[in-house]
Design a protein around this motif. Structure first.
Motif, PDB file in Angstrom:
ATOM      1  N   LYS A 113       0.765  -1.214  -0.229  1.00  0.00           N
ATOM      2  CA  LYS A 113       0.161   0.206  -0.104  1.00  0.00           C
ATOM      3  C   LYS A 113       0.816   1.189  -0.001  1.00  0.00           C
ATOM      4  O   LYS A 113       0.335   2.178  -0.729  1.00  0.00           O
ATOM      5  CB  LYS A 113      -0.883  -0.006   1.131  1.00  0.00           C
ATOM      6  N   ARG A 114       1.752   1.048   0.714  1.00  0.00           N
ATOM      7  CA  ARG A 114       2.763   2.488   0.694  1.00  0.00           C
ATOM      8  C   ARG A 114       3.650   2.527  -0.709  1.00  0.00           C
ATOM      9  O   ARG A 114       3.468   3.700  -1.149  1.00  0.00           O
ATOM     10  CB  ARG A 114       3.907   2.142   1.761  1.00  0.00           C
ATOM     11  N   MET A 115       3.774   1.623  -1.253  1.00  0.00           N
ATOM     12  CA  MET A 115       4.393   1.693  -2.638  1.00  0.00           C
ATOM     13  C   MET A 115       3.227   2.288  -3.609  1.00  0.00           C
ATOM     14  O   MET A 115       3.654   3.264  -4.697  1.00  0.00           O
ATOM     15  CB  MET A 115       4.980   0.372  -3.135  1.00  0.00           C
ATOM     16  N   THR A 116       2.069   1.730  -3.547  1.00  0.00           N
ATOM     17  CA  THR A 116       0.857   2.180  -4.227  1.00  0.00           C
ATOM     18  C   THR A 116       0.638   3.609  -4.113  1.00  0.00           C
ATOM     19  O   THR A 116       0.575   4.240  -5.163  1.00  0.00           O
ATOM     20  CB  THR A 116      -0.396   1.294  -3.789  1.00  0.00           C
ATOM     21  N   VAL A 117       0.638   4.233  -2.814  1.00  0.00           N
ATOM     22  CA  VAL A 117       0.364   5.622  -2.610  1.00  0.00           C
ATOM     23  C   VAL A 117       1.450   6.456  -3.047  1.00  0.00           C
ATOM     24  O   VAL A 117       1.148   7.463  -3.983  1.00  0.00           O
ATOM     25  CB  VAL A 117       0.240   5.780  -1.216  1.00  0.00           C
ATOM     26  N   VAL A 118       2.711   6.224  -3.024  1.00  0.00           N
ATOM     27  CA  VAL A 118       3.769   6.923  -3.525  1.00  0.00           C
ATOM     28  C   VAL A 118       3.665   6.865  -5.190  1.00  0.00           C
ATOM     29  O   VAL A 118       3.915   7.839  -5.584  1.00  0.00           O
ATOM     30  CB  VAL A 118       5.049   6.120  -3.088  1.00  0.00           C
ATOM     31  N   GLY A 119       3.520   5.808  -5.599  1.00  0.00           N
ATOM     32  CA  GLY A 119       3.264   5.510  -7.274  1.00  0.00           C
ATOM     33  C   GLY A 119       2.098   6.552  -7.692  1.00  0.00           C
ATOM     34  O   GLY A 119       2.345   7.077  -8.769  1.00  0.00           O
ATOM     35  N   LEU A 120       1.015   6.544  -7.100  1.00  0.00           N
ATOM     36  CA  LEU A 120       0.027   7.155  -7.698  1.00  0.00           C
ATOM     37  C   LEU A 120       0.348   8.897  -7.206  1.00  0.00           C
ATOM     38  O   LEU A 120      -0.020   9.612  -8.229  1.00  0.00           O
ATOM     39  CB  LEU A 120      -1.155   7.043  -6.718  1.00  0.00           C
ATOM     40  N   TRP A 121       0.929   8.999  -6.382  1.00  0.00           N
ATOM     41  CA  TRP A 121       1.607  10.417  -6.395  1.00  0.00           C
ATOM     42  C   TRP A 121       2.482  10.918  -7.352  1.00  0.00           C
ATOM     43  O   TRP A 121       2.209  12.158  -7.923  1.00  0.00           O
ATOM     44  CB  TRP A 121       2.030  10.950  -4.952  1.00  0.00           C
ATOM     45  N   CYS A 122       3.254  10.121  -7.871  1.00  0.00           N
ATOM     46  CA  CYS A 122       4.376  10.085  -9.041  1.00  0.00           C
ATOM     47  C   CYS A 122       3.615  10.502 -10.327  1.00  0.00           C
ATOM     48  O   CYS A 122       4.254  10.937 -11.212  1.00  0.00           O
ATOM     49  CB  CYS A 122       5.333   9.118  -8.955  1.00  0.00           C
ATOM     50  N   ILE A 123       2.427   9.687 -10.391  1.00  0.00           N
ATOM     51  CA  ILE A 123       1.812   9.982 -11.608  1.00  0.00           C
ATOM     52  C   ILE A 123       0.801  10.900 -12.171  1.00  0.00           C
ATOM     53  O   ILE A 123      -0.095  10.937 -12.631  1.00  0.00           O
ATOM     54  CB  ILE A 123       1.216   8.571 -12.227  1.00  0.00           C
ATOM     55  N   GLN A 124       0.967  11.851 -10.891  1.00  0.00           N
ATOM     56  CA  GLN A 124      -0.237  13.146 -10.946  1.00  0.00           C
ATOM     57  C   GLN A 124       0.035  13.596 -12.591  1.00  0.00           C
ATOM     58  O   GLN A 124       1.264  13.706 -13.010  1.00  0.00           O
ATOM     59  CB  GLN A 124       0.039  14.010 -10.040  1.00  0.00           C
ATOM     60  N   THR A 125      -1.077  14.015 -13.033  1.00  0.00           N
ATOM     61  CA  THR A 125      -1.133  14.508 -14.288  1.00  0.00           C
ATOM     62  C   THR A 125      -0.127  15.672 -14.703  1.00  0.00           C
ATOM     63  O   THR A 125       0.887  16.007 -15.603  1.00  0.00           O
ATOM     64  CB  THR A 125      -2.592  15.100 -14.771  1.00  0.00           C
ATOM     65  N   PHE A 126      -0.054  16.863 -13.797  1.00  0.00           N
ATOM     66  CA  PHE A 126       0.653  18.023 -13.761  1.00  0.00           C
ATOM     67  C   PHE A 126       2.022  17.711 -12.971  1.00  0.00           C
ATOM     68  O   PHE A 126       1.728  17.442 -11.819  1.00  0.00           O
ATOM     69  CB  PHE A 126      -0.228  19.230 -13.361  1.00  0.00           C
TER      70      PHE A 126
END
Length: 304
Positions: free
Chosen positions: A249-262
């Protein structure tokens, strides 16, 4: 050096990698570059970029061979090959999956390598092709960033960089690399690629599937986000311990922050390392991603 190219270690869009041996018996990887329109540029990019680096999470460059149109790059031998061979679930009888602890350590190692390229070199380097295929693993599964054929040197006084055209591999390319309306190209473009790779490591699958049926062609980050939101496992059918679930879950949350559109909404690699090492309870859930890759269809939300 390669005993007439006797042992092939892998193939890629760049060409092939063979096992070799130096005169002092040191084992090496020998990458033979395939002839292409970009071949000369790729070769010069790789040599000019990699010779400026020295980091435990960046592959060690030992030399090159240049003879007419034939070009080869010589690196330290990475006995466990590339990350892609170990993270995608391909069914029974394939290479065993890596443990969650090893995946976690690999994710941190790649992040440290990227932080070094962005901040630690005398001349900053933007890689532009971060993906599992370009992450090599040594005998201890220590990850090393490789393949600098698309890299660009980035003067420290400049926060953005001008590009002549899109770079990278479909599925990992940041939005601003194919549409300038999303923002300017910078080190945050590598952050996006890293984030997509992190989600693949957690999900055990590629973010783009050529064989996907119409009903399953949901934008991969949407699928990941919905699983996280519902509290489900990121790998259906696989039950994991609570400690491993926390890592996933930690890796997932970090990954989702990294792929923000802007780009401005994405963390720096220094912040990524902090997030990977902090307690899950202190991590804020990021907004849901809002768009897919440039060649994909318009994504549907998980609820549709």
């Amino acid at each position: 050096m390669t005993n007439n190219f006797k042992v092939e270690l892998g193939q890629g869009g760049f060409g092939a990698v063979y096992k070799g041996k130096l005169p002092d018996n040191r084992p090496v990887d020998v990458k033979i570059l395939k002839a292409s329109k970009r071949n000369g540029e790729d070769f010069m990019n790789e040599v000019s970029s990699i010779t400026k680096t020295s980091h435990v999470n960046v592959v060690t460059f030992l030399g090159f061979s240049f003879e007419g149109r034939k070009k080869a790059l010589i690196y330290e031998l990475m006995s466990n090959g590339s990350l892609d061979k170990l993270i995608y679930n391909k069914g029974p009888g394939t290479v065993p999956s890596l443990s969650w602890e090893i995946l976690y350590q690999i994710s941190k190692g790649i992040a440290r390598g990227l932080e070094y390229l962005h901040r630690g070199c005398s001349t900053r380097i933007l890689h532009f092709d971060i993906k599992p295929h370009n992450i090599l693993l040594d005998e201890n599964f220590c990850p090393k960033i490789s393949d600098f054929g698309m890299a660009r040197l980035w003067p420290k006084k400049e926060s953005n960089i001008l590009m002549s055209g899109p770079r990278g591999t479909m599925g990992y390319v940041a939005p601003e690399l194919w549409n300038k309306n999303f923002g300017r190209v910078s080190h945050k473009s590598d952050v996006y690629s890293y984030g997509m790779m992190l989600l693949e490591m957690v999900g055990g699958r590629k973010n783009l599937r050529a064989d996907a049926s119409h009903t399953s062609e949901i934008y991969f980050p949407y699928w990941v986000y919905s699983r996280l939101d519902l509290g489900g496992y990121l790998r259906p059918g696989e039950v994991i311990a609570s400690e491993e679930d926390e890592i996933a879950k930690r890796m997932t949350v970090v990954g989702l922050w990294c792929i923000q559109t802007f780009p401005n909404d994405r963390p720096t690699m220094s912040r990524v390392i902090e997030m990977l090492e902090c307690n899950m309870n202190s991590l804020e859930i990021p907004p849901k991603p809002v768009l897919s890759s440039p060649t994909g269809s318009v994504p549907k939300s998980p609820a549709s």
